[in-house]
Write a protein that holds these residues in place. Structure first.
Motif, PDB file in Angstrom:
ATOM      1  N   ALA A   2       0.841  -1.185   0.000  1.00  0.00           N
ATOM      2  CA  ALA A   2       0.000   0.000   0.000  1.00  0.00           C
ATOM      3  C   ALA A   2       0.880   1.239   0.000  1.00  0.00           C
ATOM      4  O   ALA A   2       1.973   1.228   0.575  1.00  0.00           O
ATOM      5  N   GLY A   3       0.422   2.277  -0.631  1.00  0.00           N
ATOM      6  CA  GLY A   3       1.209   3.503  -0.650  1.00  0.00           C
ATOM      7  C   GLY A   3       0.722   4.439  -1.729  1.00  0.00           C
ATOM      8  O   GLY A   3      -0.341   4.257  -2.293  1.00  0.00           O
ATOM      9  N   ALA A   4       1.556   5.467  -1.977  1.00  0.00           N
ATOM     10  CA  ALA A   4       1.158   6.461  -2.956  1.00  0.00           C
ATOM     11  C   ALA A   4       2.385   7.076  -3.596  1.00  0.00           C
ATOM     12  O   ALA A   4       3.484   7.038  -3.039  1.00  0.00           O
ATOM     13  N   MET A   5       2.196   7.589  -4.806  1.00  0.00           N
ATOM     14  CA  MET A   5       3.282   8.259  -5.514  1.00  0.00           C
ATOM     15  C   MET A   5       2.681   9.447  -6.245  1.00  0.00           C
ATOM     16  O   MET A   5       1.582   9.354  -6.784  1.00  0.00           O
ATOM     17  N   VAL A   6       3.405  10.568  -6.213  1.00  0.00           N
ATOM     18  CA  VAL A   6       2.995  11.714  -7.006  1.00  0.00           C
ATOM     19  C   VAL A   6       4.224  12.219  -7.742  1.00  0.00           C
ATOM     20  O   VAL A   6       5.287  12.362  -7.158  1.00  0.00           O
ATOM     21  N   ALA A   7       4.068  12.431  -9.058  1.00  0.00           N
ATOM     22  CA  ALA A   7       5.156  13.011  -9.849  1.00  0.00           C
ATOM     23  C   ALA A   7       4.646  14.290 -10.486  1.00  0.00           C
ATOM     24  O   ALA A   7       3.559  14.320 -11.051  1.00  0.00           O
ATOM     25  N   LEU A   8       5.424  15.371 -10.346  1.00  0.00           N
ATOM     26  CA  LEU A   8       5.013  16.667 -10.879  1.00  0.00           C
ATOM     27  C   LEU A   8       6.032  17.162 -11.882  1.00  0.00           C
ATOM     28  O   LEU A   8       7.234  16.901 -11.749  1.00  0.00           O
ATOM     29  N   LYS A   9       5.526  17.881 -12.897  1.00  0.00           N
ATOM     30  CA  LYS A   9       6.429  18.542 -13.814  1.00  0.00           C
ATOM     31  C   LYS A   9       6.882  19.813 -13.104  1.00  0.00           C
ATOM     32  O   LYS A   9       6.056  20.622 -12.653  1.00  0.00           O
ATOM     33  N   VAL A  10       8.216  19.961 -12.990  1.00  0.00           N
ATOM     34  CA  VAL A  10       8.768  20.968 -12.090  1.00  0.00           C
ATOM     35  C   VAL A  10       8.382  22.397 -12.481  1.00  0.00           C
ATOM     36  O   VAL A  10       8.043  23.214 -11.630  1.00  0.00           O
ATOM     37  N   ASP A  11       8.355  22.700 -13.783  1.00  0.00           N
ATOM     38  CA  ASP A  11       8.146  24.098 -14.180  1.00  0.00           C
ATOM     39  C   ASP A  11       6.681  24.485 -14.331  1.00  0.00           C
ATOM     40  O   ASP A  11       6.368  25.661 -14.480  1.00  0.00           O
ATOM     41  N   THR A  12       5.759  23.513 -14.343  1.00  0.00           N
ATOM     42  CA  THR A  12       4.357  23.874 -14.600  1.00  0.00           C
ATOM     43  C   THR A  12       3.381  23.406 -13.530  1.00  0.00           C
ATOM     44  O   THR A  12       2.248  23.894 -13.474  1.00  0.00           O
ATOM     45  N   PRO A  46       1.314  12.684   0.408  1.00  0.00           N
ATOM     46  CA  PRO A  46       2.343  12.486  -0.618  1.00  0.00           C
ATOM     47  C   PRO A  46       2.318  13.598  -1.665  1.00  0.00           C
ATOM     48  O   PRO A  46       3.364  14.015  -2.156  1.00  0.00           O
ATOM     49  N   LEU A  47       1.123  14.105  -1.975  1.00  0.00           N
ATOM     50  CA  LEU A  47       1.031  15.184  -2.952  1.00  0.00           C
ATOM     51  C   LEU A  47       1.730  16.442  -2.435  1.00  0.00           C
ATOM     52  O   LEU A  47       2.492  17.098  -3.161  1.00  0.00           O
ATOM     53  N   GLN A  48       1.511  16.763  -1.156  1.00  0.00           N
ATOM     54  CA  GLN A  48       2.151  17.959  -0.590  1.00  0.00           C
ATOM     55  C   GLN A  48       3.668  17.833  -0.609  1.00  0.00           C
ATOM     56  O   GLN A  48       4.382  18.802  -0.899  1.00  0.00           O
ATOM     57  N   MET A  49       4.162  16.629  -0.324  1.00  0.00           N
ATOM     58  CA  MET A  49       5.608  16.439  -0.319  1.00  0.00           C
ATOM     59  C   MET A  49       6.180  16.594  -1.728  1.00  0.00           C
ATOM     60  O   MET A  49       7.289  17.091  -1.916  1.00  0.00           O
ATOM     61  N   ALA A  50       5.375  16.163  -2.740  1.00  0.00           N
ATOM     62  CA  ALA A  50       5.833  16.357  -4.127  1.00  0.00           C
ATOM     63  C   ALA A  50       5.849  17.831  -4.480  1.00  0.00           C
ATOM     64  O   ALA A  50       6.773  18.316  -5.143  1.00  0.00           O
ATOM     65  N   VAL A  51       4.835  18.563  -4.004  1.00  0.00           N
ATOM     66  CA  VAL A  51       4.789  20.002  -4.274  1.00  0.00           C
ATOM     67  C   VAL A  51       6.001  20.697  -3.624  1.00  0.00           C
ATOM     68  O   VAL A  51       6.645  21.569  -4.223  1.00  0.00           O
ATOM     69  N   MET A  52       6.332  20.278  -2.395  1.00  0.00           N
ATOM     70  CA  MET A  52       7.474  20.842  -1.709  1.00  0.00           C
ATOM     71  C   MET A  52       8.759  20.577  -2.508  1.00  0.00           C
ATOM     72  O   MET A  52       9.571  21.480  -2.743  1.00  0.00           O
ATOM     73  N   MET A  53       8.895  19.318  -2.962  1.00  0.00           N
ATOM     74  CA  MET A  53      10.091  18.946  -3.727  1.00  0.00           C
ATOM     75  C   MET A  53      10.172  19.756  -5.009  1.00  0.00           C
ATOM     76  O   MET A  53      11.249  20.210  -5.423  1.00  0.00           O
ATOM     77  N   GLN A  54       9.021  19.975  -5.602  1.00  0.00           N
ATOM     78  CA  GLN A  54       8.975  20.748  -6.840  1.00  0.00           C
ATOM     79  C   GLN A  54       9.417  22.193  -6.597  1.00  0.00           C
ATOM     80  O   GLN A  54      10.218  22.745  -7.360  1.00  0.00           O
TER      81      GLN A  54
END
Lengths: 373, 579
Positions: free
Chosen positions: B239-249, B429-437
């Motif tokens: 069980a878990g989650a993954m979020v990948a974001l395009k850094v510039d958009t 997980p989404l917030q952590m991806a936003v932070m990383m972005q």
């Protein structure tokens, strides 16, 4: 004897004939409209059959005009016995339609003896009543009932053709009443029918077939199951009502050809007519039947002898009963009994027997002046 | 005579009542007898991934229906056998009260082609039995991306009261979850209408009026289905989650929640058994963990503590702290994950080796309120505004929060714990991806969007010096690429990856995960970005009870990054559907 002379033509009842012919033609038009196939080119041939039967009917009527009706009184017993025999044949080897045996097959034609029996029955009752002098008392009433009415009623009830059975009972009582009934007998009759009503009703109820019971239930509570038992009545009311004042116009009705209306060209033909012609049409049609009935009563009054008067009354009663029961049924005022509208409904035997009855009626009127004969 | 006249008057009165008084009403009934209005559903818009790979198909499926009026009820046992339904179920379906016997009753949906031909062959034995065609949605990749794409369902009772759904045919399927729901309005198009004249048997006689349906608009998502597929495969039942974001958009390149569900089950109308099965499943497949679950972020939070320290001047590259495997504060002992200690480390090694003691010290120098400030500026503690349902906002504590919610002052020991992402701190997980972005794009906190080519929406500027962020990125590259780094499992030949592991305690026992029952094991985190030289993608991965972040979460992040950076032809191979 079988000669149509000038005097006969002069005294011929053109009004009755024209009325009946008009009703028949309206009937044929309505049969055409109600049975048309909305999506197919081929049209139902039923209306053509009805046209042919109309001509046969007119011929039959002419035949029954050509002799003096007095002659009928002489052969009344023979006619009556022949009629009983026909009913027996139906019982033994009848063709089944709608869960009831009413037909006899004669090669390509099937006919319903009960249609003809009504007339034979009326002639018999008229003959019997014409022989009774003075008012009818209780003993005589019971005797007539047992001798003439009881046997055919049971036969019709067993067929089962409850409609015709009840009709001959009603015709009989109306004819007796018109002939004149002792007060004592009348009171007894009323009390007897009141007392026996639940009793007889129970016997009749248990003797009824399922579809007949359903019709009665549906009459009492048409909303019980609008799409099942009460469906016919509701759709008939919808058809009549949707005509409004001016109607939807000829060939524009939808309840009939789209088969929402059951028995659209036979028992419920009035509804199909009312849908297309509206209140104007129904009023016109009703006045035709009113003319027919009033003219029949007038014929009875003017008849030269008791037999003629009773005969004319019997036939007029028959038409009236058929008319009122059928209209009452299509308007949701009476239970659905398989009774056609005289001269309108599709059905060869019925049309022929109605024209013949009309022939006898006109015969009585035409030969009302005993002087000429 | 009088009787006859009265009889006629009665008949005329009745006719007056029916034809004149009730005429209009009965005319309406006869019209509704004759006219049937059929909704013609519009073809639903197709959903594509960012590389124009279709993710859904509109397909038709077959249903067996029955016109009760034409059916002989003695045939129920035979028909039940043919349709493989129980006799009771069949009779119950046929005897539906209060409906016209001419209206077809749906007996069985979603027939296979074999079943259809079998039924068709026997249809003449069962008058009234008809085969109807329904349009349905096929989700080509099944459970892959189900939490983003969503599913269709029939209008719920509340929805059918809602004027927004007024022109949706009552039996139609509409989007009930995910993108299918968010963009339902434009996807569903406008239903057409056929007004047909029918006879009493429901047979069509002629078409009176027809309005053609308007096809729904296609939708191109920001999702990369190759990335999505690789990631979901990599969860391997965990069980878990993954979020990948395009850094510039801020485009969401992938958003996964494991376990997932098969939206195809919904497309033909889900049975109540299947639905309650999904809802009662202990693994919660219907929960979108990427946005609906919040966890302590563990050591990934050290990125924020480090940024705050550098910006506030309480920390520099050269700040050295000696780790002896833990520190004592009053009567409490705060341990480092490495029992033997890290010896004396500076910021770079402290991040690379994820030294806890270093960040206790960093936290002590900053105080919780300054950590709160930077975490909030980097997008934590509030909703990101993605439109997927029921987003959680996480929690970034400060003294004011503690006073209001816990009615107690803040203790320094709590600062220690929260500085390393434990304690009260919680994030999705989404917030952590936003932070990383935001860290990798120079401090711009962008709203995540599910649509490709959407204009980037800036939520906030972090207000952090670029030099600080560059420094952090260099440290994070070390986590993955230097010997002794905790994130070595994310090292890739395709691009230089930078990242940070996290291991969030579920219970406060420091024990190796393999000795613990699974539900007590730590949550494994990994946040990453790549390529370090010119960041394009930011990822966050969380594996529930996965144990150590470096071993459980980092490989999944690597899969996501590699799948995204693959050339197009290699991507095509990944997404080839076997079925």
């Amino acid at each position: 004897m079988f000669r149509i002379d000038r005097r006969l033509l002069q005294n011929f009842d053109w009004l009755s004939f024209a009325t009946v012919l008009a009703i028949t033609l309206i009937g044929i038009m309505t049969i055409f409209s109600a049975t048309r196939q909305p999506s197919e080119a081929a049209q139902s041939p039923l209306y053509i059959k009805q046209i042919i039967w109309m001509f046969i009917g007119i011929a039959g009527m002419t035949a029954f005009l050509s002799f003096d009706y007095i002659w009928l009184s002489r052969i009344s017993v023979h006619l009556y016995l022949a009629g009983i025999l026909l009913l027996l044949i139906v019982m033994i080897s009848g063709k089944t339609g709608m869960g009831a045996q009413r037909w006899i097959n004669l090669g390509p034609i099937a006919f319903q003896p009960s249609e003809f029996f009504k007339l034979m029955f009326i002639i018999m009752v008229a003959q019997y009543l014409s022989l009774v002098s003075g008012e009818i008392d209780l003993i005589q009433l019971l005797r007539i009932f047992l001798v003439i009415v009881f046997v055919p009623f049971i036969l019709l009830f067993k067929q089962p053709d409850l409609g015709t059975g009840v009709v001959i009972l009603l015709i009989f009582f109306f004819m007796v009443l018109a002939r004149g009934l002792q007060k004592k007998a009348l009171v007894f009759l009323l009390i007897a029918s009141l007392v026996s009503l639940p009793f007889v009703g129970n016997i009749v109820w248990s003797g009824l077939k399922g579809y007949q019971k359903n019709r009665l239930i549906a009459f009492v509570d048409p909303e019980a199951d609008p799409s099942g038992i009460g469906y016919q009545i509701n759709q008939s009311k919808v058809a009549v009502g949707s005509g409004g004042f001016f109607g939807k116009g000829y060939l524009n009705g939808t309840q009939g050809p789209f088969r929402f209306l059951p028995e659209r060209h036979t028992d419920f033909i009035f509804s199909a007519f009312a849908e297309e012609w509206g209140a104007m049409g129904t009023l016109f049609l009703l006045s035709l039947y009113l003319i027919l009935i009033l003219r029949g009563l007038d014929t009875a009054r003017k008849a030269k002898d008791v037999f003629g008067r009773t005969l004319a009354l019997g036939i007029t009663f028959m038409f009236s009963i058929y008319f009122f029961v059928n209209i009452g049924m299509t308007l949701g005022m009476m239970p659905v009994v398989g009774i056609p509208l005289p001269f309108m409904s599709y059905g060869g035997t019925a049309l022929l027997s109605n024209f013949i009855s009309m022939g006898v009626l006109i015969n009585v009127r035409t030969r009302r002046f005993s002087l000429f004969y | 005579m009088i009787v006859i006249i009265i009889g006629f008057l009665v008949v005329i009165m009745r006719l007056w009542q029916l034809q004149i008084l009730q005429g209009a009403e009965l005319r309406k009934i006869s019209e509704s007898n004759r006219l049937r209005v059929f909704g013609v559903p519009a073809p639903r818009g197709i959903i594509f991934d960012r590389n124009n790979v279709p993710l859904v198909k509109n397909t038709s499926y077959f249903c067996a229906s029955l016109i009760p009026e034409e059916f002989d009820f003695r045939n129920v046992p035979m028909l039940a056998k043919l349709l493989k339904l129980s006799e009771e179920e069949l009779s119950r379906k046929i005897n539906r009260k209060g409906q016209s016997p001419f209206t077809p009753v749906r007996l069985k949906e979603g027939l296979s082609f074999n079943e259809v031909s079998f039924i068709e062959a026997r249809r003449s034995d069962f008058p009234g039995l008809i085969i109807e065609i329904e349009v349905s949605r096929q989700y080509i990749y099944g459970s892959v991306g189900a939490h983003v794409i969503g599913y269709l369902g029939r209008l719920s009772p509340e929805q059918s009261q809602n004027p927004a759904f007024r022109d949706v045919p009552p039996a139609a399927f509409i989007g009930q979850w995910g993108v299918e729901k968010i963009y339902d309005q434009s996807l569903r198009g406008t239903a057409g209408q056929r007004i047909i004249e029918v006879d009493a048997f429901g047979r069509e006689i002629r078409l009176l009026k027809e309005t053609t349906p308007v096809k729904g608009q296609d939708l191109t998502l920001s999702i990369d289905i190759a990335l999505q597929k690789e990631v979901e495969k990599a969860f391997e039942g965990r069980a878990g989650a993954m979020v990948a974001l395009k850094v510039d958009t801020g485009e969401v390149l992938g958003l996964a929640s494991a376990p997932s569900f098969d939206p195809n089950k919904f497309a033909k109308g889900i049975t109540s058994d299947e639905w309650s099965g999904l809802m009662l499943d202990k693994k919660l497949p219907m929960l979108n963990r990427a946005v609906q679950s919040q966890y302590p972020p563990g050591s990934t939070f050290k990125i924020i503590t480090a940024i705050a320290g550098l910006e506030e001047g309480t920390l520099s590259d050269e700040t050295a702290v000696t780790c002896r495997g833990g520190i004592s504060f009053g009567k409490w002992h705060f341990g480092c994950w490495k029992k033997g200690g890290h010896n004396t480390v500076m910021l770079h090694r402290a991040l690379v080796e994820s030294c806890d003691v270093y960040f206790y010290e960093a936290g002590k120098r900053l105080g919780i309120d300054r950590i709160h400030d930077y975490a909030t500026r980097l997008g934590l503690g509030k909703e990101t505004g993605i439109m997927l349902g029921n987003e959680k906002k996480g929690l970034i504590p400060d003294t004011q929060w503690k006073a209001e919610k816990k009615k107690s002052p803040w203790f320094l020991g709590e600062t220690f714990v929260n500085a390393i992402g434990q304690g009260y701190v919680a994030a999705t997980p989404l917030q952590m991806a936003v932070m990383m972005q935001a860290v990798s794009n120079g401090g711009r906190v962008l709203q995540p969007t599910l649509l490709r080519d959407a204009a980037p929406a800036l939520l906030s500027e972090a207000g952090v010096r670029p030099s600080t962020l560059d420094e952090i990125k260099r440290h994070l590259a070390g986590v993955v690429n230097e010997p002794g780094g905790t994130g070595g499992a994310a090292r890739s030949a395709l691009a230089t990856v930078g990242g940070k592991t996290g291991t969030a305690q579920v219970v406060s026992i420091r024990k190796d995960s393999k000795f613990l029952a699974e539900k007590f094991r730590d949550h494994a985190w990994f946040v990453a970005f790549a390529p370090v030289e010119k960041p394009a993608i930011a990822v966050s991965v969380m594996v529930e009870h996965g144990g150590h972040g470096g071993s459980a979460a980092a490989p999944i992040a690597k899969k996501a990054i590699e799948a995204y950076l693959l050339p197009d032809d290699k991507k095509k191979e990944l997404i080839n559907v076997q079925n």
